[in-house]
Design a protein around this motif. Structure first.
Motif, PDB file in Angstrom:
ATOM      1  N   ASP A  17       0.814  -1.226   0.000  1.00  0.00           N
ATOM      2  CA  ASP A  17       0.000   0.000   0.000  1.00  0.00           C
ATOM      3  C   ASP A  17       0.836   1.258   0.000  1.00  0.00           C
ATOM      4  OD1 ASP A  17      -2.527  -1.307   0.198  1.00  0.00           O
ATOM      5  OD2 ASP A  17      -2.005  -1.809   2.271  1.00  0.00           O
ATOM      6  N   LEU A  18       1.830   1.330  -0.863  1.00  0.00           N
ATOM      7  CA  LEU A  18       2.702   2.506  -0.843  1.00  0.00           C
ATOM      8  C   LEU A  18       1.922   3.796  -1.085  1.00  0.00           C
ATOM      9  CD1 LEU A  18       5.860   1.206  -2.752  1.00  0.00           C
ATOM     10  CD2 LEU A  18       5.639   1.633  -0.304  1.00  0.00           C
ATOM     11  N   GLU A  19       0.825   3.687  -1.824  1.00  0.00           N
ATOM     12  CA  GLU A  19       0.110   4.921  -2.181  1.00  0.00           C
ATOM     13  C   GLU A  19      -0.595   5.567  -0.998  1.00  0.00           C
ATOM     14  OE1 GLU A  19      -0.719   1.922  -3.080  1.00  0.00           O
ATOM     15  OE2 GLU A  19      -2.862   1.684  -3.457  1.00  0.00           O
ATOM     16  N   LYS A  20      -0.651   4.861   0.140  1.00  0.00           N
ATOM     17  CA  LYS A  20      -1.379   5.444   1.270  1.00  0.00           C
ATOM     18  C   LYS A  20      -0.530   6.490   2.015  1.00  0.00           C
ATOM     19  CE  LYS A  20      -0.097   2.098   4.823  1.00  0.00           C
ATOM     20  NZ  LYS A  20      -0.444   0.907   5.546  1.00  0.00           N
ATOM     21  N   TYR A  21       0.766   6.572   1.688  1.00  0.00           N
ATOM     22  CA  TYR A  21       1.627   7.516   2.416  1.00  0.00           C
ATOM     23  C   TYR A  21       1.606   8.897   1.753  1.00  0.00           C
ATOM     24  CZ  TYR A  21       3.153   3.148   4.412  1.00  0.00           C
ATOM     25  OH  TYR A  21       3.150   1.925   5.019  1.00  0.00           O
ATOM     26  N   ASP A  22       1.840   9.915   2.601  1.00  0.00           N
ATOM     27  CA  ASP A  22       1.927  11.281   2.069  1.00  0.00           C
ATOM     28  C   ASP A  22       3.368  11.617   1.715  1.00  0.00           C
ATOM     29  OD1 ASP A  22      -0.875  12.287   2.509  1.00  0.00           O
ATOM     30  OD2 ASP A  22      -0.391  11.453   4.469  1.00  0.00           O
ATOM     31  N   LEU A  23       4.303  10.953   2.381  1.00  0.00           N
ATOM     32  CA  LEU A  23       5.721  11.214   2.099  1.00  0.00           C
ATOM     33  C   LEU A  23       6.525   9.977   2.468  1.00  0.00           C
ATOM     34  CD1 LEU A  23       8.020  13.205   1.340  1.00  0.00           C
ATOM     35  CD2 LEU A  23       8.110  13.876   3.753  1.00  0.00           C
ATOM     36  N   ILE A  24       7.522   9.691   1.643  1.00  0.00           N
ATOM     37  CA  ILE A  24       8.443   8.585   1.949  1.00  0.00           C
ATOM     38  C   ILE A  24       9.834   9.178   2.115  1.00  0.00           C
ATOM     39  CG2 ILE A  24       9.530   6.533   0.959  1.00  0.00           C
ATOM     40  CD1 ILE A  24       6.690   5.745   0.059  1.00  0.00           C
ATOM     41  N   ILE A  25      10.480   8.819   3.207  1.00  0.00           N
ATOM     42  CA  ILE A  25      11.836   9.334   3.474  1.00  0.00           C
ATOM     43  C   ILE A  25      12.784   8.145   3.404  1.00  0.00           C
ATOM     44  CG2 ILE A  25      13.285  10.671   5.044  1.00  0.00           C
ATOM     45  CD1 ILE A  25      10.746  11.717   6.397  1.00  0.00           C
ATOM     46  N   HIS A  26      13.657   8.159   2.398  1.00  0.00           N
ATOM     47  CA  HIS A  26      14.526   6.995   2.142  1.00  0.00           C
ATOM     48  C   HIS A  26      15.954   7.294   2.591  1.00  0.00           C
ATOM     49  CE1 HIS A  26      16.169   3.480   0.186  1.00  0.00           C
ATOM     50  NE2 HIS A  26      14.964   3.122  -0.221  1.00  0.00           N
ATOM     51  N   CYS A  27      16.621   6.267   3.087  1.00  0.00           N
ATOM     52  CA  CYS A  27      18.034   6.403   3.489  1.00  0.00           C
ATOM     53  C   CYS A  27      18.905   6.582   2.236  1.00  0.00           C
ATOM     54  CB  CYS A  27      18.470   5.163   4.267  1.00  0.00           C
ATOM     55  SG  CYS A  27      18.707   3.722   3.213  1.00  0.00           S
ATOM     56  N   GLY A  28      20.201   6.638   2.413  1.00  0.00           N
ATOM     57  CA  GLY A  28      21.110   6.817   1.282  1.00  0.00           C
ATOM     58  C   GLY A  28      21.189   5.605   0.363  1.00  0.00           C
TER      59      GLY A  28
END
Ligand code: SF4
Length: 422
Positions: free
Chosen positions: A359-370
């Motif tokens: 369900d990735l679309e349910k997020y408002d923002l994704i913060i990814h590591c390096g």
């Protein structure tokens, strides 16, 4: 003398009798594959070498349907998996009126695990086909991660639409960008390395080691400075400020740039002298592993200002390193988000969990590591997943700079020529 032509590998995958060979013939405009309604007509892969205008030379293979049972079926499945490994583009052909999704799911999982681009071609055999596509996409969330097209492969005019779909969505592999494109020979570069509970004994972390090696290889001089973050953040930071300035002054040439651990941006954002460039290890890594897509991670940070109570943020780390003390992902970033609004809901995906998140679309923002522990292919596959669901994404380094003010973010983007994006 024969000339080796570099070709993009395109593989056509799917169950028996879904029309893979017809698709192959449609794309190549010739009878490369034998088309017959008898299941399993393509016992082994058929290969054609030709040119797609807009992509260039390609090697396209029509693979065997691998949904047979028994020893032969298992062998075909293994063969299909090894073909996926060699592909740049996986075209999965699906008859939406078929029952189940087992083999298709295995092919897509394998493609995602290997960081391959995958597109779905729904081959419609009847008018009911389109309705079945909707039902299928609702039942199998992995399909949302893939670009898809519905066609009737027997209809030759569909070729132009299919080729256009491939051209519009296929992201040709580029060679990885330079790790630090701004390095100049015979200059000093400072690496800010605040060692903490998570720092392993006997070695630098991978981004630190990569940066040190890269600078040395470019005939420049990497110098590391262990920042005492405790003192730097205390009420009396003077001793650490003096130590840092003494260190800078001890270098016979003024350093060109500082590359800092992102978690020290609250300090380095203020302490880095104006005449020295600044960036972070996390920004260096994400630009490198994403194939130069740093601008997209910068655009994503704009969403931070819109977060409010009820917004959902996913923090993603590409590996499963041990997390202790003031870990960035589970302690520091959540603490900052909490300050922005305690009502923001925060979730984490570590390692493979990201691939399994339906369900990735349910997020408002994704913060990814390096993403230093994954290949650029895998990182690009992650970005494709995010682009497919349309969720904004940013990166630890961009986030930890921005929360220290737009000027801090401008400063760390300047070495990349991207300060205008803020
Ligand atoms: S993959 Fe991500 S979480 Fe793991 S060490 Fe690298 S930057 Fe850190």
């Amino acid at each position: 003398m024969s000339v080796i032509v570099k070709r993009d590998n395109v593989g056509i995958f799917g169950r028996m009798n879904v029309g893979k060979s017809t698709i192959m013939n449609l794309i190549t405009e010739q009878n490369t594959s034998i088309v017959d309604e008898t299941p399993g007509t393509t016992a082994d892969s058929k290969v054609a070498l030709f040119e797609i205008h807009g992509i260039g030379p390609v090697r396209i293979s029509d693979t065997a349907g691998a949904d047979e049972s028994g020893v032969l079926g298992e062998k075909k499945k293994q063969k299909v998996k090894s073909e996926i490994k060699e592909c740049d583009l996986v075209l999965l052909v699906v008859n939406p009126e078929n029952e189940g999704f087992g083999l298709e799911s295995e092919i897509l999982d394998e493609a995602r695990e290997l960081g391959k681009q995958a597109m779905v071609i729904y081959n419609l055999f009847s008018e009911k086909g389109s309705d079945s596509v909707k039902e299928m996409e609702a039942s199998f969330p992995v399909l949302k991660m893939c670009r898809s097209i519905e066609i009737n492969a027997l209809d030759f005019p569909e070729r132009a639409r299919l080729i256009e779909f491939i051209l519009n969505n296929y992201d040709r592999r580029k060679s990885a960008p330079e790790l630090l494109p701004f390095i100049e020979r015979d200059n000093f570069y400072v690496l800010i390395i605040p060692m903490d509970d998570e720092t392993p004994q006997g070695r630098f972390l991978r981004p630190q080691a990569m940066v040190e090696e890269y600078i040395t290889r470019k005939w420049a001089y990497p110098v590391s400075f262990r920042m005492d973050l405790g003192t730097a953040r205390s009420e009396n930071p003077e001793p650490e400020i003096e130590r840092f300035n003494r260190f800078l002054d001890s270098l016979s040439i003024r350093p060109k740039a500082i590359i800092t651990d992102s978690q020290a941006m609250d300090i380095m954002g203020k302490w880095c002298p104006e005449d020295i460039m600044l960036t972070t290890f996390s920004i260096v890594m994400i630009n490198h592993t994403s194939g130069g897509r740093l601008p997209e991670f910068v655009n994503g940070i704009k969403t931070l200002d819109k977060l409010q109570k009820g917004s959902r943020v996913l923090i993603v780390e590409a590996c499963n390193h041990s997390r202790i003390g003031e870990d960035i992902g589970i302690v520091q970033i959540p603490r900052i988000l909490n300050k922005i609004d305690p009502g923001i809901s925060i979730e984490h995906n570590f390692g493979r969990e990201f691939y399994e998140n339906p369900d990735l679309e349910k997020y408002d923002l994704i913060i990814h590591c390096g993403g230093c522990m994954v290949s650029d292919q895998k990182m690009e596959a992650r970005i494709r997943d995010l682009d497919s669901v349309g969720v904004p994404y940013t990166n630890y380094g961009v986030f930890l700079s921005y929360v220290n003010g737009p000027q801090a973010l401008k400063k760390v983007l300047a070495p990349w020529g991207l300060e205008g994006l803020v």
